[in-house]
Design a protein around this motif. Structure first.
Motif, PDB file in Angstrom:
ATOM      1  N   VAL A   1       0.844  -1.203   0.000  1.00 21.05           N
ATOM      2  CA  VAL A   1       0.000   0.000   0.000  1.00 21.05           C
ATOM      3  C   VAL A   1       0.877   1.251   0.000  1.00 21.05           C
ATOM      4  CG1 VAL A   1      -1.860   1.233   1.163  1.00 21.05           C
ATOM      5  CG2 VAL A   1      -1.788  -1.260   1.242  1.00 21.05           C
ATOM      6  N   ALA A   2       1.082   1.790  -1.196  1.00 26.65           N
ATOM      7  CA  ALA A   2       1.880   3.006  -1.311  1.00 26.65           C
ATOM      8  C   ALA A   2       1.070   4.243  -0.929  1.00 26.65           C
ATOM      9  CB  ALA A   2       2.405   3.141  -2.740  1.00 26.65           C
ATOM     10  N   ASP A   3      -0.242   4.182  -1.142  1.00 29.38           N
ATOM     11  CA  ASP A   3      -1.109   5.325  -0.876  1.00 29.38           C
ATOM     12  C   ASP A   3      -2.467   4.796  -0.450  1.00 29.38           C
ATOM     13  OD1 ASP A   3      -2.699   7.596  -0.875  1.00 29.38           O
ATOM     14  OD2 ASP A   3      -1.858   8.417  -2.723  1.00 29.38           O
ATOM     15  N   GLY A   4      -2.808   4.976   0.818  1.00 28.60           N
ATOM     16  CA  GLY A   4      -4.058   4.459   1.350  1.00 28.60           C
ATOM     17  C   GLY A   4      -5.295   5.144   0.805  1.00 28.60           C
ATOM     18  N   ARG A   5      -5.132   6.220   0.045  1.00 30.67           N
ATOM     19  CA  ARG A   5      -6.285   6.894  -0.547  1.00 30.67           C
ATOM     20  C   ARG A   5      -6.758   6.204  -1.818  1.00 30.67           C
ATOM     21  NH1 ARG A   5      -3.125  12.526  -0.437  1.00 30.67           N
ATOM     22  NH2 ARG A   5      -1.518  11.003  -1.021  1.00 30.67           N
ATOM     23  N   VAL A   6      -5.891   5.389  -2.428  1.00 30.61           N
ATOM     24  CA  VAL A   6      -6.267   4.706  -3.670  1.00 30.61           C
ATOM     25  C   VAL A   6      -6.224   3.185  -3.550  1.00 30.61           C
ATOM     26  CG1 VAL A   6      -5.552   6.650  -5.104  1.00 30.61           C
ATOM     27  CG2 VAL A   6      -3.904   4.860  -4.580  1.00 30.61           C
ATOM     28  N   ASP A   7      -5.695   2.673  -2.470  1.00 34.48           N
ATOM     29  CA  ASP A   7      -5.718   1.236  -2.195  1.00 34.48           C
ATOM     30  C   ASP A   7      -5.800   1.024  -0.697  1.00 34.48           C
ATOM     31  OD1 ASP A   7      -5.736  -0.608  -4.416  1.00 34.48           O
ATOM     32  OD2 ASP A   7      -3.859   0.322  -5.057  1.00 34.48           O
ATOM     33  N   ARG A   8      -6.399  -0.086  -0.306  1.00 32.36           N
ATOM     34  CA  ARG A   8      -6.626  -0.351   1.112  1.00 32.36           C
ATOM     35  C   ARG A   8      -6.140  -1.759   1.476  1.00 32.36           C
ATOM     36  NH1 ARG A   8     -10.767   3.093   3.185  1.00 32.36           N
ATOM     37  NH2 ARG A   8     -10.305   5.140   2.277  1.00 32.36           N
ATOM     38  N   LEU A   9      -5.635  -1.854   2.699  1.00 34.87           N
ATOM     39  CA  LEU A   9      -5.336  -3.148   3.301  1.00 34.87           C
ATOM     40  C   LEU A   9      -5.513  -2.989   4.807  1.00 34.87           C
ATOM     41  CD1 LEU A   9      -2.423  -5.566   2.422  1.00 34.87           C
ATOM     42  CD2 LEU A   9      -3.282  -5.328   4.733  1.00 34.87           C
TER      43      LEU A   9
ATOM     44  N   THR B   1      -8.681  -6.151   1.613  1.00 32.62           N
ATOM     45  CA  THR B   1      -7.729  -5.408   0.802  1.00 32.62           C
ATOM     46  C   THR B   1      -8.309  -5.231  -0.597  1.00 32.62           C
ATOM     47  OG1 THR B   1      -5.457  -5.291  -0.051  1.00 32.62           O
ATOM     48  CG2 THR B   1      -6.490  -7.474   0.022  1.00 32.62           C
ATOM     49  N   THR B   2      -7.860  -4.195  -1.272  1.00 33.04           N
ATOM     50  CA  THR B   2      -8.233  -3.965  -2.663  1.00 33.04           C
ATOM     51  C   THR B   2      -7.154  -4.450  -3.618  1.00 33.04           C
ATOM     52  OG1 THR B   2      -7.269  -1.741  -2.564  1.00 33.04           O
ATOM     53  CG2 THR B   2      -9.633  -1.944  -2.093  1.00 33.04           C
ATOM     54  N   ILE B   3      -6.095  -5.069  -3.084  1.00 30.91           N
ATOM     55  CA  ILE B   3      -4.932  -5.448  -3.889  1.00 30.91           C
ATOM     56  C   ILE B   3      -4.850  -6.969  -3.976  1.00 30.91           C
ATOM     57  CG2 ILE B   3      -2.440  -5.168  -4.155  1.00 30.91           C
ATOM     58  CD1 ILE B   3      -2.668  -2.820  -2.142  1.00 30.91           C
ATOM     59  N   PRO B   4      -5.107  -7.559  -5.149  1.00 27.71           N
ATOM     60  CA  PRO B   4      -5.079  -9.023  -5.263  1.00 27.71           C
ATOM     61  C   PRO B   4      -3.770  -9.651  -4.797  1.00 27.71           C
ATOM     62  CG  PRO B   4      -6.109  -8.066  -7.205  1.00 27.71           C
ATOM     63  CD  PRO B   4      -5.565  -6.918  -6.409  1.00 27.71           C
TER      64      PRO B   4
ATOM     65  N   ARG C   1     -14.901   3.523  -5.215  1.00 33.74           N
ATOM     66  CA  ARG C   1     -13.728   4.122  -5.856  1.00 33.74           C
ATOM     67  C   ARG C   1     -14.200   5.015  -7.005  1.00 33.74           C
ATOM     68  NH1 ARG C   1      -8.482   1.887  -6.187  1.00 33.74           N
ATOM     69  NH2 ARG C   1      -9.257  -0.237  -5.840  1.00 33.74           N
ATOM     70  N   THR C   2     -13.685   6.231  -7.074  1.00 33.04           N
ATOM     71  CA  THR C   2     -14.061   7.191  -8.108  1.00 33.04           C
ATOM     72  C   THR C   2     -13.093   7.090  -9.291  1.00 33.04           C
ATOM     73  OG1 THR C   2     -12.753   8.873  -6.960  1.00 33.04           O
ATOM     74  CG2 THR C   2     -15.111   8.774  -6.450  1.00 33.04           C
ATOM     75  N   PRO C   3     -13.388   7.760 -10.419  1.00 34.11           N
ATOM     76  CA  PRO C   3     -12.512   7.637 -11.590  1.00 34.11           C
ATOM     77  C   PRO C   3     -11.068   8.055 -11.368  1.00 34.11           C
ATOM     78  CG  PRO C   3     -14.643   8.473 -12.257  1.00 34.11           C
ATOM     79  CD  PRO C   3     -14.651   8.450 -10.756  1.00 34.11           C
ATOM     80  N   ASP C   4     -10.802   8.909 -10.384  1.00 35.12           N
ATOM     81  CA  ASP C   4      -9.414   9.251 -10.083  1.00 35.12           C
ATOM     82  C   ASP C   4      -8.780   8.254  -9.112  1.00 35.12           C
ATOM     83  OD1 ASP C   4     -10.688   9.978  -7.731  1.00 35.12           O
ATOM     84  OD2 ASP C   4     -10.544  12.126  -8.108  1.00 35.12           O
ATOM     85  N   ARG C   5      -9.448   7.116  -8.912  1.00 37.35           N
ATOM     86  CA  ARG C   5      -8.978   5.988  -8.085  1.00 37.35           C
ATOM     87  C   ARG C   5      -9.104   6.251  -6.600  1.00 37.35           C
ATOM     88  NH1 ARG C   5      -9.479   2.119 -11.288  1.00 37.35           N
ATOM     89  NH2 ARG C   5      -8.162   0.803  -9.981  1.00 37.35           N
ATOM     90  N   TYR C   6      -9.711   7.356  -6.210  1.00 33.39           N
ATOM     91  CA  TYR C   6      -9.861   7.717  -4.804  1.00 33.39           C
ATOM     92  C   TYR C   6     -10.912   6.823  -4.153  1.00 33.39           C
ATOM     93  CZ  TYR C   6      -8.869  11.349  -1.296  1.00 33.39           C
ATOM     94  OH  TYR C   6      -8.410  12.047  -0.217  1.00 33.39           O
TER      95      TYR C   6
ATOM     96  N   ASP D   1      -5.661  14.597  -4.745  1.00 31.03           N
ATOM     97  CA  ASP D   1      -5.062  15.486  -3.742  1.00 31.03           C
ATOM     98  C   ASP D   1      -3.770  16.121  -4.244  1.00 31.03           C
ATOM     99  OD1 ASP D   1      -7.107  14.923  -2.008  1.00 31.03           O
ATOM    100  OD2 ASP D   1      -5.978  13.468  -0.821  1.00 31.03           O
ATOM    101  N   ALA D   2      -3.410  17.259  -3.630  1.00 32.82           N
ATOM    102  CA  ALA D   2      -2.178  17.946  -4.011  1.00 32.82           C
ATOM    103  C   ALA D   2      -0.960  17.048  -3.844  1.00 32.82           C
ATOM    104  CB  ALA D   2      -2.024  19.223  -3.184  1.00 32.82           C
ATOM    105  N   SER D   3      -0.919  16.275  -2.761  1.00 29.83           N
ATOM    106  CA  SER D   3       0.230  15.403  -2.517  1.00 29.83           C
ATOM    107  C   SER D   3       0.265  14.216  -3.463  1.00 29.83           C
ATOM    108  CB  SER D   3       0.220  14.911  -1.066  1.00 29.83           C
ATOM    109  OG  SER D   3      -0.990  14.245  -0.764  1.00 29.83           O
ATOM    110  N   GLN D   4      -0.808  13.993  -4.233  1.00 31.43           N
ATOM    111  CA  GLN D   4      -0.810  13.007  -5.310  1.00 31.43           C
ATOM    112  C   GLN D   4      -0.508  13.675  -6.654  1.00 31.43           C
ATOM    113  OE1 GLN D   4      -4.888  11.838  -4.446  1.00 31.43           O
ATOM    114  NE2 GLN D   4      -4.206   9.781  -3.885  1.00 31.43           N
ATOM    115  N   GLN D   5      -1.062  14.856  -6.861  1.00 33.97           N
ATOM    116  CA  GLN D   5      -0.821  15.570  -8.115  1.00 33.97           C
ATOM    117  C   GLN D   5       0.657  15.911  -8.296  1.00 33.97           C
ATOM    118  OE1 GLN D   5      -3.468  18.974  -8.167  1.00 33.97           O
ATOM    119  NE2 GLN D   5      -5.322  17.701  -8.059  1.00 33.97           N
ATOM    120  N   VAL D   6       1.388  16.054  -7.199  1.00 33.74           N
ATOM    121  CA  VAL D   6       2.805  16.398  -7.298  1.00 33.74           C
ATOM    122  C   VAL D   6       3.628  15.260  -7.900  1.00 33.74           C
ATOM    123  CG1 VAL D   6       3.563  15.572  -5.023  1.00 33.74           C
ATOM    124  CG2 VAL D   6       4.654  17.605  -6.030  1.00 33.74           C
ATOM    125  N   ASN D   7       3.040  14.081  -7.996  1.00 33.73           N
ATOM    126  CA  ASN D   7       3.721  12.952  -8.626  1.00 33.73           C
ATOM    127  C   ASN D   7       3.265  12.729 -10.063  1.00 33.73           C
ATOM    128  OD1 ASN D   7       5.211  12.164  -6.249  1.00 33.73           O
ATOM    129  ND2 ASN D   7       3.279  11.400  -5.424  1.00 33.73           N
ATOM    130  N   ALA D   8       2.357  13.568 -10.556  1.00 32.54           N
ATOM    131  CA  ALA D   8       1.870  13.462 -11.927  1.00 32.54           C
ATOM    132  C   ALA D   8       2.683  14.377 -12.833  1.00 32.54           C
ATOM    133  CB  ALA D   8       0.390  13.821 -11.999  1.00 32.54           C
TER     134      ALA D   8
END
Length: 369
Positions: free
Chosen positions: A10-18, A35-38, A117-122, A263-270
């Protein structure tokens, strides 16, 4: 081991959960969670079955939980602006919003609320009245229908042409189905739940170019952003009514056919990095500026984002301003925002094809595969 699995996957709990809970019982180890991660699910199952534990019961689930949801692992937002919460409950933090006609992935159901989950994976929680639960094929059918995009100022769909009996309000970015025949100056529309209404036809736009854009003009992006000036700040807001800082930048891209991270802290990686210089010479209008601070360990904490507009100026939605406004990063300017200059950390250029910039049609279809 559970902590190590979570840290690894889980690199980012806003787009994946465990989430894992475990306790010892007389019959052995009781393991619960989801979890959302197979791959994370498989990893935990392998650990539990390798003989190192006496497992009394494992109720660890992979989401979406199709059995619990009776196969309805997709949905379409059915209100003009749906409020998604960080936790189940109307009193919980507003995490983000989604617009009428938008597809969502439905992951879980707990205590009367759905994890979606929304289209931005949130990932956030949504009450059942705000969307129509569907099987993925049904949601895909909605998206493949004769859709219309509402592009005007907030308005209403009414029961009959010229009536004051309102079926639903509409805001820019809402998607409805078009139905024939039309009446003079009015178009018939259908909502995801099958409800029908009439809308003045001028603000309805065929969304195919919006769903599958081929380019993005910087001038058009900034024109959209400037068109939102003066709108109030709202933590968690991602509609044209009110928005937070990253909701503002996200919606400017959204209205031009692209989904970017929430989020801003996600957009900074785009996008791609742009080197900051004292004269801002490397920047181009519509580049994103990121503000924040350094933690004690030296890492960055990004807390704010806005559009660079040229000549040392930027456009942003700031809680301290209360609304979207343009300010300057130049000490000589009357509207100099000193605390923003001191907290400026990064700049990124988000363009089609760069990381994190996804055409809306693709983002939609990925959710209803």
């Amino acid at each position: 081991m559970a902590d190590r699995i979570k840290a690894y996957y889980v690199a980012d709990g806003r787009v994946d959960r465990l989430e894992i809970a475990q306790r010892s019982t007389f019959k052995g180890l009781l393991v619960e969670g989801y979890t959302t991660i197979p791959a994370a699910y498989d990893s935990l199952q392998n650990i539990l079955s390798d003989g190192g534990f006496v497992v009394g019961k494992s109720d660890f689930r992979l989401l979406p939980d199709a059995a619990l949801l009776e196969g309805k692992t997709a949905g379409i937002i059915n209100v003009s602006v749906a409020n998604l919460r960080s936790r189940p409950g109307h009193s919980q933090e507003l995490a983000t919003q989604a617009l009428l006609g938008t597809p969502i992935q439905v992951l879980d159901y707990q205590g009367g609320w759905y994890l979606v989950r929304t289209p931005d994976r949130y990932i956030a929680w949504l009450e059942p009245g705000a969307f129509v639960a569907m099987k993925p094929a049904e949601a895909a059918n909605w998206l493949n229908g004769d859709l219309r995009l509402f592009t005007d100022s907030p308005a209403e769909a009414v029961t009959t042409p010229g009536s004051e009996d309102i079926v639903s309000n509409l805001v820019p970015g809402n998607l409805v189905r078009h139905r024939e025949p039309a009446e003079e100056n009015y178009a018939g529309v259908q909502f995801p739940d099958g409800g029908q209404g009439w809308v003045e036809s001028d603000p309805l736009y065929n969304p195919q170019e919006w769903l599958s854009p081929t380019s993005l003009e910087t001038e058009q992006l900034l024109r959209t952003a400037r068109g939102l000036k003066g709108r109030p700040y709202l933590w968690g807001g991602t509609s044209s009514i009110a928005m937070d800082c990253s909701g503002f930048t996200k919606m400017a891209y959204y209205f031009n056919g692209y989904v970017i991270p929430r989020d801003a802290s996600q957009q900074v990686n785009a996008g791609t990095e742009v080197e900051l210089t004292p004269d801002f010479g490397n920047l181009q209008p519509a580049d994103l500026l990121f503000f924040g601070r350094y933690r004690e360990d030296g890492s960055e904490k990004i807390t704010h984002v806005g559009f660079y507009t040229g000549d040392g100026r930027f456009l942003h939605a700031g809680a301290d301003n209360g609304r979207i406004m343009e300010q300057s990063l130049s000490p000589a300017a009357d509207d100099f925002a000193e605390h923003r200059l001191k907290s400026l950390l990064r700049a990124r250029r988000l363009s089609p094809g760069s990381p994190g910039v996804v055409p809306i049609g693709k983002a939609f279809s990925d959710l209803v595969q």
